[in-house]
Design a protein around this motif. Structure first.
Motif, PDB file in Angstrom:
ATOM      1  N   ALA A   1      -1.958   3.321 -13.834  1.00  0.00           N
ATOM      2  CA  ALA A   1      -2.285   4.738 -13.668  1.00  0.00           C
ATOM      3  C   ALA A   1      -3.705   4.893 -13.132  1.00  0.00           C
ATOM      4  O   ALA A   1      -3.968   5.696 -12.223  1.00  0.00           O
ATOM      5  CB  ALA A   1      -2.124   5.479 -14.985  1.00  0.00           C
ATOM      6  N   GLN A   2      -4.663   4.136 -13.688  1.00  0.00           N
ATOM      7  CA  GLN A   2      -6.047   4.224 -13.223  1.00  0.00           C
ATOM      8  C   GLN A   2      -6.177   3.705 -11.789  1.00  0.00           C
ATOM      9  O   GLN A   2      -6.937   4.235 -10.979  1.00  0.00           O
ATOM     10  CB  GLN A   2      -6.958   3.436 -14.160  1.00  0.00           C
ATOM     11  CG  GLN A   2      -7.083   4.071 -15.539  1.00  0.00           C
ATOM     12  CD  GLN A   2      -8.122   3.373 -16.403  1.00  0.00           C
ATOM     13  OE1 GLN A   2      -8.883   2.545 -15.903  1.00  0.00           O
ATOM     14  NE2 GLN A   2      -8.156   3.720 -17.675  1.00  0.00           N
ATOM     15  N   THR A   3      -5.413   2.652 -11.487  1.00  0.00           N
ATOM     16  CA  THR A   3      -5.459   2.093 -10.123  1.00  0.00           C
ATOM     17  C   THR A   3      -4.958   3.105  -9.108  1.00  0.00           C
ATOM     18  O   THR A   3      -5.557   3.277  -8.026  1.00  0.00           O
ATOM     19  CB  THR A   3      -4.614   0.814 -10.051  1.00  0.00           C
ATOM     20  OG1 THR A   3      -5.122  -0.130 -10.990  1.00  0.00           O
ATOM     21  CG2 THR A   3      -4.633   0.214  -8.653  1.00  0.00           C
ATOM     22  N   ASP A   4      -3.876   3.797  -9.415  1.00  0.00           N
ATOM     23  CA  ASP A   4      -3.327   4.789  -8.500  1.00  0.00           C
ATOM     24  C   ASP A   4      -4.345   5.878  -8.194  1.00  0.00           C
ATOM     25  O   ASP A   4      -4.573   6.240  -7.040  1.00  0.00           O
ATOM     26  CB  ASP A   4      -2.060   5.377  -9.109  1.00  0.00           C
ATOM     27  CG  ASP A   4      -1.339   6.294  -8.137  1.00  0.00           C
ATOM     28  OD1 ASP A   4      -1.395   6.025  -6.928  1.00  0.00           O
ATOM     29  OD2 ASP A   4      -0.712   7.281  -8.598  1.00  0.00           O
ATOM     30  N   LYS A   5      -4.981   6.406  -9.234  1.00  0.00           N
ATOM     31  CA  LYS A   5      -5.987   7.456  -9.034  1.00  0.00           C
ATOM     32  C   LYS A   5      -7.200   6.907  -8.280  1.00  0.00           C
ATOM     33  O   LYS A   5      -7.769   7.556  -7.390  1.00  0.00           O
ATOM     34  CB  LYS A   5      -6.415   8.023 -10.391  1.00  0.00           C
ATOM     35  CG  LYS A   5      -7.394   9.185 -10.294  1.00  0.00           C
ATOM     36  CD  LYS A   5      -7.725   9.718 -11.662  1.00  0.00           C
ATOM     37  CE  LYS A   5      -8.649  10.933 -11.566  1.00  0.00           C
ATOM     38  NZ  LYS A   5      -9.887  10.650 -10.814  1.00  0.00           N
ATOM     39  N   TYR A   6      -7.599   5.683  -8.618  1.00  0.00           N
ATOM     40  CA  TYR A   6      -8.779   5.090  -7.985  1.00  0.00           C
ATOM     41  C   TYR A   6      -8.562   4.915  -6.485  1.00  0.00           C
ATOM     42  O   TYR A   6      -9.449   5.200  -5.673  1.00  0.00           O
ATOM     43  CB  TYR A   6      -9.108   3.743  -8.635  1.00  0.00           C
ATOM     44  CG  TYR A   6     -10.180   2.969  -7.902  1.00  0.00           C
ATOM     45  CD1 TYR A   6     -11.522   3.374  -7.932  1.00  0.00           C
ATOM     46  CD2 TYR A   6      -9.845   1.848  -7.143  1.00  0.00           C
ATOM     47  CE1 TYR A   6     -12.493   2.677  -7.241  1.00  0.00           C
ATOM     48  CE2 TYR A   6     -10.812   1.148  -6.448  1.00  0.00           C
ATOM     49  CZ  TYR A   6     -12.153   1.557  -6.491  1.00  0.00           C
ATOM     50  OH  TYR A   6     -13.101   0.868  -5.800  1.00  0.00           O
ATOM     51  N   LEU A   7      -7.372   4.448  -6.085  1.00  0.00           N
ATOM     52  CA  LEU A   7      -7.105   4.237  -4.665  1.00  0.00           C
ATOM     53  C   LEU A   7      -7.165   5.548  -3.898  1.00  0.00           C
ATOM     54  O   LEU A   7      -7.681   5.606  -2.771  1.00  0.00           O
ATOM     55  CB  LEU A   7      -5.743   3.570  -4.480  1.00  0.00           C
ATOM     56  CG  LEU A   7      -5.633   2.123  -5.000  1.00  0.00           C
ATOM     57  CD1 LEU A   7      -4.207   1.611  -4.808  1.00  0.00           C
ATOM     58  CD2 LEU A   7      -6.629   1.207  -4.329  1.00  0.00           C
ATOM     59  N   ASP A   8      -6.629   6.655  -4.496  1.00  0.00           N
ATOM     60  CA  ASP A   8      -6.705   7.960  -3.835  1.00  0.00           C
ATOM     61  C   ASP A   8      -8.156   8.400  -3.673  1.00  0.00           C
ATOM     62  O   ASP A   8      -8.585   8.858  -2.608  1.00  0.00           O
ATOM     63  CB  ASP A   8      -5.930   9.007  -4.635  1.00  0.00           C
ATOM     64  CG  ASP A   8      -4.428   8.828  -4.499  1.00  0.00           C
ATOM     65  OD1 ASP A   8      -4.005   8.129  -3.557  1.00  0.00           O
ATOM     66  OD2 ASP A   8      -3.684   9.389  -5.348  1.00  0.00           O
ATOM     67  N   ASP A   9      -8.945   8.273  -4.749  1.00  0.00           N
ATOM     68  CA  ASP A   9     -10.355   8.679  -4.682  1.00  0.00           C
ATOM     69  C   ASP A   9     -11.135   7.821  -3.693  1.00  0.00           C
ATOM     70  O   ASP A   9     -12.001   8.312  -2.952  1.00  0.00           O
ATOM     71  CB  ASP A   9     -10.984   8.587  -6.064  1.00  0.00           C
ATOM     72  CG  ASP A   9     -10.405   9.613  -7.035  1.00  0.00           C
ATOM     73  OD1 ASP A   9      -9.797  10.600  -6.540  1.00  0.00           O
ATOM     74  OD2 ASP A   9     -10.536   9.434  -8.274  1.00  0.00           O
ATOM     75  N   ALA A  10     -10.847   6.504  -3.664  1.00  0.00           N
ATOM     76  CA  ALA A  10     -11.558   5.611  -2.750  1.00  0.00           C
ATOM     77  C   ALA A  10     -11.236   5.962  -1.311  1.00  0.00           C
ATOM     78  O   ALA A  10     -12.110   5.954  -0.429  1.00  0.00           O
ATOM     79  CB  ALA A  10     -11.175   4.161  -3.039  1.00  0.00           C
ATOM     80  N   LEU A  11      -9.967   6.265  -1.041  1.00  0.00           N
ATOM     81  CA  LEU A  11      -9.574   6.641   0.313  1.00  0.00           C
ATOM     82  C   LEU A  11     -10.265   7.931   0.738  1.00  0.00           C
ATOM     83  O   LEU A  11     -10.745   8.061   1.860  1.00  0.00           O
ATOM     84  CB  LEU A  11      -8.064   6.791   0.388  1.00  0.00           C
ATOM     85  CG  LEU A  11      -7.472   7.065   1.767  1.00  0.00           C
ATOM     86  CD1 LEU A  11      -7.721   5.876   2.693  1.00  0.00           C
ATOM     87  CD2 LEU A  11      -5.982   7.327   1.670  1.00  0.00           C
ATOM     88  N   MET A  12     -10.331   8.921  -0.173  1.00  0.00           N
ATOM     89  CA  MET A  12     -10.986  10.179   0.119  1.00  0.00           C
ATOM     90  C   MET A  12     -12.491   9.997   0.329  1.00  0.00           C
ATOM     91  O   MET A  12     -13.128  10.759   1.042  1.00  0.00           O
ATOM     92  CB  MET A  12     -10.740  11.191  -1.017  1.00  0.00           C
ATOM     93  CG  MET A  12      -9.301  11.653  -1.130  1.00  0.00           C
ATOM     94  SD  MET A  12      -8.752  12.502   0.348  1.00  0.00           S
ATOM     95  CE  MET A  12      -9.895  13.852   0.398  1.00  0.00           C
ATOM     96  N   SER A  13     -13.062   8.985  -0.309  1.00  0.00           N
ATOM     97  CA  SER A  13     -14.497   8.723  -0.167  1.00  0.00           C
ATOM     98  C   SER A  13     -14.812   7.893   1.080  1.00  0.00           C
ATOM     99  O   SER A  13     -15.975   7.562   1.347  1.00  0.00           O
ATOM    100  CB  SER A  13     -15.024   8.017  -1.422  1.00  0.00           C
ATOM    101  OG  SER A  13     -14.869   8.850  -2.553  1.00  0.00           O
ATOM    102  N   GLY A  14     -13.787   7.468   1.811  1.00  0.00           N
ATOM    103  CA  GLY A  14     -13.984   6.782   3.067  1.00  0.00           C
ATOM    104  C   GLY A  14     -13.983   5.270   2.991  1.00  0.00           C
ATOM    105  O   GLY A  14     -14.266   4.584   3.976  1.00  0.00           O
ATOM    106  N   PHE A  15     -13.658   4.705   1.820  1.00  0.00           N
ATOM    107  CA  PHE A  15     -13.632   3.246   1.702  1.00  0.00           C
ATOM    108  C   PHE A  15     -12.423   2.698   2.451  1.00  0.00           C
ATOM    109  O   PHE A  15     -11.318   3.229   2.361  1.00  0.00           O
ATOM    110  CB  PHE A  15     -13.540   2.826   0.227  1.00  0.00           C
ATOM    111  CG  PHE A  15     -14.810   3.029  -0.544  1.00  0.00           C
ATOM    112  CD1 PHE A  15     -15.909   2.202  -0.328  1.00  0.00           C
ATOM    113  CD2 PHE A  15     -14.918   4.060  -1.467  1.00  0.00           C
ATOM    114  CE1 PHE A  15     -17.089   2.403  -1.043  1.00  0.00           C
ATOM    115  CE2 PHE A  15     -16.090   4.254  -2.170  1.00  0.00           C
ATOM    116  CZ  PHE A  15     -17.184   3.432  -1.953  1.00  0.00           C
ATOM    117  N   GLN A  16     -12.643   1.596   3.169  1.00  0.00           N
ATOM    118  CA  GLN A  16     -11.547   0.894   3.834  1.00  0.00           C
ATOM    119  C   GLN A  16     -11.114  -0.333   3.042  1.00  0.00           C
ATOM    120  O   GLN A  16     -10.013  -0.834   3.217  1.00  0.00           O
ATOM    121  CB  GLN A  16     -11.970   0.460   5.254  1.00  0.00           C
ATOM    122  CG  GLN A  16     -12.175   1.645   6.177  1.00  0.00           C
ATOM    123  CD  GLN A  16     -12.529   1.179   7.586  1.00  0.00           C
ATOM    124  OE1 GLN A  16     -13.180   0.147   7.778  1.00  0.00           O
ATOM    125  NE2 GLN A  16     -12.102   1.952   8.569  1.00  0.00           N
TER     126      GLN A  16
END
Length: 786
Positions: free
Chosen positions: A723-738
């Motif tokens: 669950a934390q990984t799913d949210k983290y990936l969305d936030d990371a993508l929105m923050s511009g991380f590749q």
């Protein structure tokens, strides 16, 4: 139970009313012989089955036993080998049909819906005898005629009889039309004499006509002759009729023998159905008089609520409330003649007899009756010229008989106690009789005109006064029973209303003793107080009804409001669900666009493009908040320094001030991006405050916390980590991380395996691998986003 009491209380008239409700002659006969029972257990059982019958009639309708007769004589004759007549067999058939219908009716009712244990147990004894019933149905019709197909021989004989009869009538019809015979006939018709077809011939032509004479008219002018042409046919027809009678008799014997084989079950059927007809007649009577079954017990408490005499029309009777046996052992009722005193006596006594006969009483539910061993009643003027008994002697004879048998299980009813003799002696004797009854512990109700008895009831705690109300203005009784208040004589008031001079009335009053004056004044005061209390009671009941009505109306309004509120909530939920769906679609489009930009120009992503995309994403999210949740509160501050945490309004994200470009422009680090923001687009962030929200809708405001290029999941359960990984990936993508790193550790490998399976299915993951030598090795998974 005392026969004299049954007669004077008119118990037989009540039984007549119950008889009218029976559906069979046998039921009527049983009701006619009904007597009050003195066994408590048996009375309880009778009332219980009457209650079941009332429930059955109220909820499921009628159950009839029409045609049920006393068949004991027929059953005995069948038992000894005799032949039953067709009418008797029809009666037995109707009894079996009634039994079948009753059993079917009860079986159709589910026990959970209506238990009816007593009625079910009674019908459980019934034997339906389907074979015998079917045989009777095929053999006899409802009129008692043996059917043609009752046997092959009977069918053959009746067919032959029909053929012969037709031939005889045809021959005679030809003779009627013949010119030769027409002048000899008195009338052109065919008649039957001694079961033989004949023609009416004129007396003068009897020898010329030819045939056998079977009869002649009263005048002798006509003889009924059987023509020689049909003698032979009539003989054959007669023989066939005799054969038919013998075949019918054989069939009846055969059926009687079948009945003889089941005589005992048929007797049981007859008894059970007769008993049920009586029970249902009681219930129908109870329904007609709007009655209830009283609660019986082995004590002394007698309480009647809104009791109505069953023999007086309901539109004329005034209900009474009466109670004895607990606080008081007896009641003395006073009041004017025709005011209802005797009706009160008869109501109490009759209700005792009816209850102990298993009958409902016309009173409200919650009435209580003891089971009396004896009910004694001395009511009415029964003087006898033949026995030279005066009214007083007649009363005393009845009372003497009572006192020989009275005990604590007795109810005594005394009308005009002590009347018919000198008032002083009569009153003294009446008090002495009542004291004797009180010593015997019996319950009693007595009526009187004597003031001495009013005083006796006032001074003895075992006795209570009661009176029937009288309206002096109209000179008519109201028939209401007032317990606790002795009745006034009203003689002076009535005389004044009728025009007797005041002087005469005043002289009469002066003849009364001081005690009598005080008693009359006391009664007058009590009567007035009772009237006022009654008026207030009626007002209170009226207010209570109004309050109850207002309460019902308020409850209905509240219910309506709740329904409307629920509808509004449901509408809001649907609208919110629709908005959320639209927001998700918009967010997906924004994310797809960002990824496309990142792929095409990873190093040339323009700030204004990112700002515009994030604004679209923010606008797509509803700004509703969950009740009781936490919201971010921001306040303007004129002083902003490097290192301050600020809220960037253009992208609706938190960031950190890293450089002051001028007095009105700042360089702000938002995630992995640096942005130039004017002073008007910044707000200094304060600490979070818990603010209660009135709205009941969910907030979809995104967190603005700083996103790290790695997430540490060590020590967490697989489900929590995913669950934390799913949210983290969305936030990371929105923050511009590749590219990001997921630290899961080595351990048992369960967490790493779960992360691997999750990443294989994630739509934002382009590729992933385990970390290198300097990246954490197998304890880290490096993920490339798309």
């Amino acid at each position: 139970m005392d026969a004299h009491t049954l007669r004077v209380l008119e118990y037989h008239r009540v039984l007549q009313l119950v008889q009218e409700q029976a559906t069979s002659p046998l039921g009527e006969e049983r009701i006619q012989n009904l007597k009050p029972n003195t066994n408590l257990k048996e009375v309880e059982e009778q009332l219980a089955e009457t209650k079941e019958a009332l429930d059955l009639l109220r909820l499921k309708g009628e159950l009839s036993f029409r045609g049920l007769k006393d068949m004991e004589g027929s059953l005995k004759r069948a038992e000894i080998g005799g032949m039953l007549q067709s009418s008797e067999l029809v009666a037995l058939y109707k009894m079996l049909v009634s039994a079948q219908q009753a059993v079917r009716k009860i079986r159709e009712i589910e026990p959970e819906e209506l238990p009816l244990p007593i009625l079910r147990a009674a019908l459980g004894q019934v034997s339906l005898q389907p074979e015998l019933r079917d045989r009777m149905e095929r053999t006899i019709d409802e009129e008692g005629e043996i059917l043609d197909h009752a046997s092959p021989e009977l069918s053959r004989l009746r067919s032959k009889i029909h053929t012969l009869g037709a031939r005889v009538r045809s021959t005679l019809d030809q003779m009627l039309k013949s010119a030769r015979y027409q002048k000899m006939l008195q009338d052109p018709l065919v008649t039957l004499r001694n079961d033989r077809y004949c023609l009416p011939v004129k007396q003068e032509y009897r020898h010329e006509f030819g045939g056998l004479v079977h009869d002649q008219s009263a005048s002798g002018a006509t003889v009924f002759m059987e023509p020689n042409a049909v003698v032979s046919l009539n003989n054959s027809l007669r023989e066939c009729h005799l054969d038919e009678e013998r075949e019918v008799e054989r069939i009846l014997y055969e059926l009687s023998a079948e009945v003889a084989e089941v005589v005992d079950p048929l007797r049981v059927n007859m008894e059970v159905l007769a008993h049920l007809d009586v029970v249902l007649a009681k219930a129908r009577f109870g329904r007609k008089v709007q009655g209830h079954c009283a609660h019986v017990h082995d004590g002394r408490h007698l309480q009647l609520k809104q009791a109505r005499h069953p023999l007086i029309p309901s539109q004329e009777i005034v209900p009474i409330n009466l109670e004895i046996g607990e606080e008081h052992q007896g009641i003395i009722v006073t009041g004017p003649n025709t005011g209802g005193k005797t009706v009160t006596l008869k109501t109490v006594g009759l209700f005792a007899l009816m209850t102990q006969s298993g009958l409902p009483i016309p009173a409200n539910d919650g009435s209580f009756m003891p089971v009396f061993q004896q009910v004694f009643a001395d009511i009415g003027d029964e003087q006898s010229i033949e026995q030279s008994l005066s009214t007083f002697s007649s009363h005393m004879t009845n009372i003497v008989t009572m006192l020989k048998r009275v005990d604590e299980k007795s109810l005594i009813l005394l009308d005009e106690l002590g009347a018919g003799t000198d008032p002083i002696e009569g009153a003294a004797l009446a008090i002495s009789i009542l004291e004797e009854i009180l010593q015997r512990q019996a319950l009693f109700v007595a009526t009187t005109h004597y003031s001495e008895l009013k005083m006796f009831a006032h001074t003895d705690p075992r006795v209570v006064n009661a009176s029937v109300e009288f309206n002096v203005e109209t000179l008519r009784p109201t028939y209401r029973l007032l317990v606790g208040i002795p009745g006034r004589s009203n003689a002076f008031a009535i005389a004044a209303r009728l025009g007797l001079p005041d002087g005469i009335i005043e002289r009469a009053k002066s003849e009364l003793s001081q005690d009598q004056h005080q008693l009359e004044d006391l009664i007058a005061t009590l009567t007035e107080d009772r009237r006022i209390a009654e008026e207030r009671r009626l007002q209170a009941e009226s207010l209570q009804r109004e309050a109850a009505q207002l309460q019902r109306q308020l409850q209905e309004k509240v219910s309506t409001w709740e329904q409307e509120k629920a509808k509004m909530r449901e509408t809001a939920r649907r609208e919110a669900r629709s908005l959320i769906t639209d927001a998700k679609h918009e967010a997906e489009e924004v994310l797809v666009q960002l990824r496309e930009w990142a792929k095409m120009r990873p190093t040339e992503l323009k700030e204004h493009q990112l700002t515009e995309a994030k604004k679209r994403l923010n606008d797509a999210v509803p700004g509703w908040e969950l009740q009781g949740g936490a919201v971010t509160v921001v306040e303007e501050d004129t002083t902003i320094q490097i290192g301050d945490e600020v809220f960037v309004q253009t992208v609706q994200q938190k960031g950190e001030v890293v450089e002051a470009l001028s007095n009105d422009e700042w360089l702000v680090q938002v995630g992995a991006l640096k942005m130039k923001v004017g002073r008007s687009g910044l707000k200094r962030v304060q600490r979070k405050k818990q603010v209660k929200q009135e709205s009941a809708y969910t907030s979809y405001q995104r967190s603005s916390s700083r996103i790290s290029p790695e997430i540490d999941l060590r020590g967490k359960m697989v489900e929590e980590a995913l669950a934390q990984t799913d949210k983290y990936l969305d936030d990371a993508l929105m923050s511009g991380f590749q590219q990001v790193s997921i630290i899961h550790g080595k351990g048992t490998g369960a967490l790493r395996s779960g992360i691997t399976q999750f990443l294989q299915k994630h739509k934002h993951v382009k590729s992933f691998r385990l970390g290198g030598y300097r990246e954490g090795g197998t304890g880290v998974t490096v993920v490339e986003l798309q």
